[in-house]
Design a protein around this motif. Sequence first.
Motif, PDB file in Angstrom:
ATOM      1  N   GLU A 269       0.838  -1.187   0.000  1.00 21.01           N
ATOM      2  CA  GLU A 269       0.000   0.000   0.000  1.00 21.01           C
ATOM      3  C   GLU A 269       0.877   1.243   0.000  1.00 21.01           C
ATOM      4  N   ARG A 270       0.268   2.304  -0.435  1.00 21.65           N
ATOM      5  CA  ARG A 270       0.971   3.588  -0.342  1.00 21.65           C
ATOM      6  C   ARG A 270       0.040   4.608   0.291  1.00 21.65           C
ATOM      7  N   THR A 271       0.574   5.765   0.593  1.00 21.23           N
ATOM      8  CA  THR A 271      -0.231   6.829   1.184  1.00 21.23           C
ATOM      9  C   THR A 271      -0.820   7.710   0.082  1.00 21.23           C
ATOM     10  N   ALA A 272      -1.644   8.675   0.519  1.00 20.11           N
ATOM     11  CA  ALA A 272      -2.234   9.559  -0.492  1.00 20.11           C
ATOM     12  C   ALA A 272      -1.204  10.559  -1.000  1.00 20.11           C
ATOM     13  N   ILE A 273      -0.364  11.061  -0.084  1.00 16.85           N
ATOM     14  CA  ILE A 273       0.781  11.858  -0.548  1.00 16.85           C
ATOM     15  C   ILE A 273       1.958  10.888  -0.555  1.00 16.85           C
ATOM     16  N   ILE A 284      10.263  14.078  -5.101  1.00 20.99           N
ATOM     17  CA  ILE A 284       9.256  15.057  -4.686  1.00 20.99           C
ATOM     18  C   ILE A 284       7.925  14.322  -4.653  1.00 20.99           C
ATOM     19  N   PRO A 285       7.223  14.385  -3.549  1.00 23.16           N
ATOM     20  CA  PRO A 285       5.962  13.631  -3.493  1.00 23.16           C
ATOM     21  C   PRO A 285       4.875  14.263  -4.355  1.00 23.16           C
ATOM     22  N   VAL A 286       3.806  13.534  -4.473  1.00 22.73           N
ATOM     23  CA  VAL A 286       2.658  14.033  -5.200  1.00 22.73           C
ATOM     24  C   VAL A 286       1.429  13.641  -4.385  1.00 22.73           C
ATOM     25  N   ILE A 287       0.430  14.493  -4.396  1.00 22.96           N
ATOM     26  CA  ILE A 287      -0.803  14.124  -3.684  1.00 22.96           C
ATOM     27  C   ILE A 287      -1.775  13.516  -4.690  1.00 22.96           C
ATOM     28  N   CYS A 292      -6.981  11.520  -1.428  1.00 21.36           N
ATOM     29  CA  CYS A 292      -6.566  12.373  -0.304  1.00 21.36           C
ATOM     30  C   CYS A 292      -7.786  12.923   0.450  1.00 21.36           C
ATOM     31  N   LEU A 293      -7.716  12.803   1.751  1.00 17.27           N
ATOM     32  CA  LEU A 293      -8.840  13.240   2.588  1.00 17.27           C
ATOM     33  C   LEU A 293      -9.066  14.745   2.500  1.00 17.27           C
ATOM     34  N   CYS A 301      -8.512  17.542   6.579  1.00 15.70           N
ATOM     35  CA  CYS A 301      -7.203  16.959   6.876  1.00 15.70           C
ATOM     36  C   CYS A 301      -6.121  17.782   6.223  1.00 15.70           C
ATOM     37  N   GLN A 302      -5.157  18.227   7.016  1.00 17.67           N
ATOM     38  CA  GLN A 302      -3.969  18.835   6.405  1.00 17.67           C
ATOM     39  C   GLN A 302      -2.748  18.478   7.229  1.00 17.67           C
TER      40      GLN A 302
END
Lengths: 660, 165
Positions: A269-273, A284-287, A292-293, A301-302
Motif C-alpha cells: 500500500e501507499r499513502t495519499a501523498i 518530490i511527493p505528489v498528492i 486524499c482526505l 485533513c492537512q
Amino acid sequence: MARIGVFVCWCGSNIAGTVDVKRVAEEAAKIPGVVEAVDYKYMCSDPGQNTLRKMIKDKNLTGVVLAACSPHMHENTFRKAAVKEGLNPYFIEIANIREQVSWVHEDKEKATEKAIDLLKMMVEKVKKNKPIEDVRVPLTKKALVIGGGISGIQAALDIANGGVEVILVEKEPSIGGKMIQLDETFPTLDCSSCIMTPKMVEVYQHPNIKLYTYSELEEVSGYIGNFNVKIKKKARSIVEKDCTGCGDCWNICPMHKNVKSEFNVNLSERTAIYVPFPQAVPLIPVIDRSVCLHYKKGGKCQKCYDACGPKCINFDLQDEIIEEKVGAIVAATGYDLMENSLYGEYGYGQFKDVISGLQFERLLSASGPTEGVVKRPSDGKTPETIVFIQCVGSRDPEKGVPYCSKVCCMYTAKHAKLFAHKVHGSQSYVFYIDIRATSKGYEEFVRGTMENEGAIYLRGRVSKIYEDNGKLIVKGADTLSGNQVEIAADMVVLATGVIPKKGSDKMAQMLGISYDKYGFYTESHPKLRPAESSTAGIYLAGMAQGPRDIPESVVSGSAAASKILGLFSKSEYEVEGTIASVNKTTCVGCFYCRRVCAYSAISKEEIKDRNGNVLKVVANVNSGLCAGCGACVNACFSKSIDLKGYLDEQIFAEIKSLAV
Amino acid sequence: MENNIVEDVQNARDEKEYSAGSAKGEDKDKEPRIIAFVCNWCTYNGADLAGTSRMKYAENVRVIKLPCTGRIDPLFVVEAFKKGAKGVLVSGCHPGDCHYTSGNYHSRRKYTAFRDLLSYLGVDINRVEFSWISASEGNKWVSVINEFTNKIKLLPDNSDIFSKK
C-alpha cells in the motif's frame, strides 16, 4: 522553346552490344526540340560528364536526356554535373536502356526500337519539366523525448550529451519506467536499480535536460524542425522548488492502508501523498487527489501540510500548460502488461498466490514489499515450489496476441534462477511452448537455470489451476513425454504478454505517426529505418515499437538520439523538391487529400480578403512533411494538386510519345 | 495561357491523327504493346534486378516510373489504351511494404473501383494487370511480363480497345 540535348551511352559493350546506339542517337536527333544527339562510350566517366557539361554550355540546353543505365545508378552523377553548368538538376532525365533494355533483350532490332521509345518518352517528359528547388526548412535545435523509461532516458542523455537541449516528459511522478521495477536483469544478474538510478540522477542533473514528470503531452502541431508542443503539468500539490524530499509528509499521511502501490504492482500500500519508490527522481511527493482526505472531506485533513518544514504543500495548485518549441521528437512511451484475468483457468485475481511476472520481480527486489525475501502474498510463507507459466497471452491469437513478447523466456529463466538462489532446496517448474534465447549469453543463461539450478522445464500448457489444502494444484500437459502432469505448487507466476502502453494509439494520432493493429508504433522502414517514424522529425525508441529487451531498448534510444543529432548538425533541413503543390485558385477545400496523406502534410489554409474575412479554405502542403508519394494528387477531384517532377502533364506526355 | 490553348488544339489534332493511324489496322505478328506504371521503390528496382541478373523477357513493355502506385491516376490507364497500348500493368510494393506506408493500398482500392468503369468503357479487364513486385523479385517481373504478354495475345485483337463487342 525547348533545347534538349540527348546523350546515348554505350556503357562499353553493355548497351552497345545489344542496342544500335548510333541509330538511337540519329532517331533522337529527329525529335522536335532536340538540338543535338550524340553517343558516347562511357557517359559516367569524367570525359563523358565533360561532354555533357560542354553541350549544356555551348548549346544553351534547357533539358538533357541520357539514354544510359538505371537512374538509380547515375541520376545524381549527372544532376551534379548539370548543376555545375547552372542547369536545374531536375531537367536531367534518364532513359533506362541498360537494365531495362540491353541486359534483358537479345533481339538487336527490337531492343533498339525499345530504346528509341524509352528515349522519346523522356524527351517528352523533360519538355514539360519545371524547375524544382529543394526545400529548406529551418530547425529549432531542441528535442522532446516522450517517456522516461530506459529508452527515453538513453535518448535524452545521448542528445543532451551531444550539446542539444532536451525536454523529457514523463507521465508518472518519477522517471525510471518499467526497468526500475525490475529486480535483477538477465543475463548478467546485475541489479536493475543499481544501473538505472545513476542514469535517472544524471538526467535530473543534466544542464541540457529539462524534466517534466507527472506531465502529459496535450497537443502537438507543426512539422520537422518546427514542432509546437503543449505539455500539461499536472498539479502535484507541492511547490517543487521548496521540497527537500524529507518524507515528513508521507510518513504522517493517515491514508496508509487504503491505496495499492502502483510501483509494487498492488503487493503493498501507499499513502495519499507519496513518492512511488524511495529512489524516485525527482524525489518530490505528489498528492493523489482521488484519495486524499483533504480533497475528499472538504479540506479538513492537512496533516502533511502541518508536518512539512519548508511549507511547500499547496493544496490549491492547478494543472499548468507549458508550451515549447522543438525540432524533433522521440516517442518512447513504453508498454503495459496484458490483463492476466483473461485466463480464468489460471485463477489470477481469484487465488492470491497466482501472480504476474512483474509482481514476482517486486517480491524478489530488495526495495520491494518483502524487502527481497520471497513470501507468498496470501500468508507470507516462503514458497518451496513455484510453477512458472510462459506465453500467458503471447503467441495466442485466440485470446491474447499472436506475437511473441520476447522477454518472457528470459525473465522466467531469471526468476527460476533467483528463486533457487534465495530459497535453498526449492523447486521450479516452467511450462513453455518454445524457448527463445537468441541474444548474447542468453542460451547459456537458460541452460544454466535448467542444469545448475535444477529448474524443470515442461513443454506444454497448463489447463487448470485450483486450490487444495493451501496448495495450488497445477494441471497441465507435458507434450514431450505425452503425460498429464499435476504439480502441487505454493505459488504460480504468469509470464504475461507485452502490449503497447494504454493510449499509445491516441498518442500516435496526436503525433501523426502510424501504428500497427496492436498499437505499436511502426517504423518508417522495418529494416533500414528502424528509428524513424512515418513522420519526418519524429523518432521511435523502446518497447513502444514492439517487444524488446533492455539492451535493445538502450540501442534504440541511442539510435533515435543519433538521428536527431545528425538532423541538428545542419543549419537547415533539406528535402528533395519533388513534393506536392496545391493550386489554390482551383482548390475547393474538400480535403480528400488530407485523408489519404500518410504524413499529415496537408493542412487547411484560410484565404482572406483585405478585411480579414475568410473567402475560402484551401489545402496547403507542408513542404517539411511531404514525402512526395503523390497519393493526394489522385485523391483531388478538382485536379488542384500536382506532384513536382511527376506532373500529370509529364506522365501524359510520356504516354503520348508511345502512341502507335 | 495562349500557348497552352494552341498546344491543346494541337494535341487534339494529334490525337485524331493517332486514332486514325491505329484504325488502319494492326500488324498481327507484332508483340502487343504493354505500358507498365511502376513505383520507384519496389517494382522499378525489381525490373532493374532482372536486368542486372541478365534475365530475358518480351520486348513489348514500356515502363513509366512514378514515385508510388498511389500516384497512378486511372486516367493514365485510359490514356495508355487510347494511345494504342494493348495491355496496362500496374505494379508496386507488396502490401505492407509501401515506401510511403499506404500508397499501394490507395492504388489497390482505386483499381478495384476502376475495373468496373473500364469494363463499362468496353475495355476487356484482362488487359489490365495489377501486381506486387518487390525489389528482390526480378524473376517475378520477368514472369509477370511474359505471362501478361501471352495472356493478351490470346485475347481477340481489337484494334480499338474501347469497343469490345
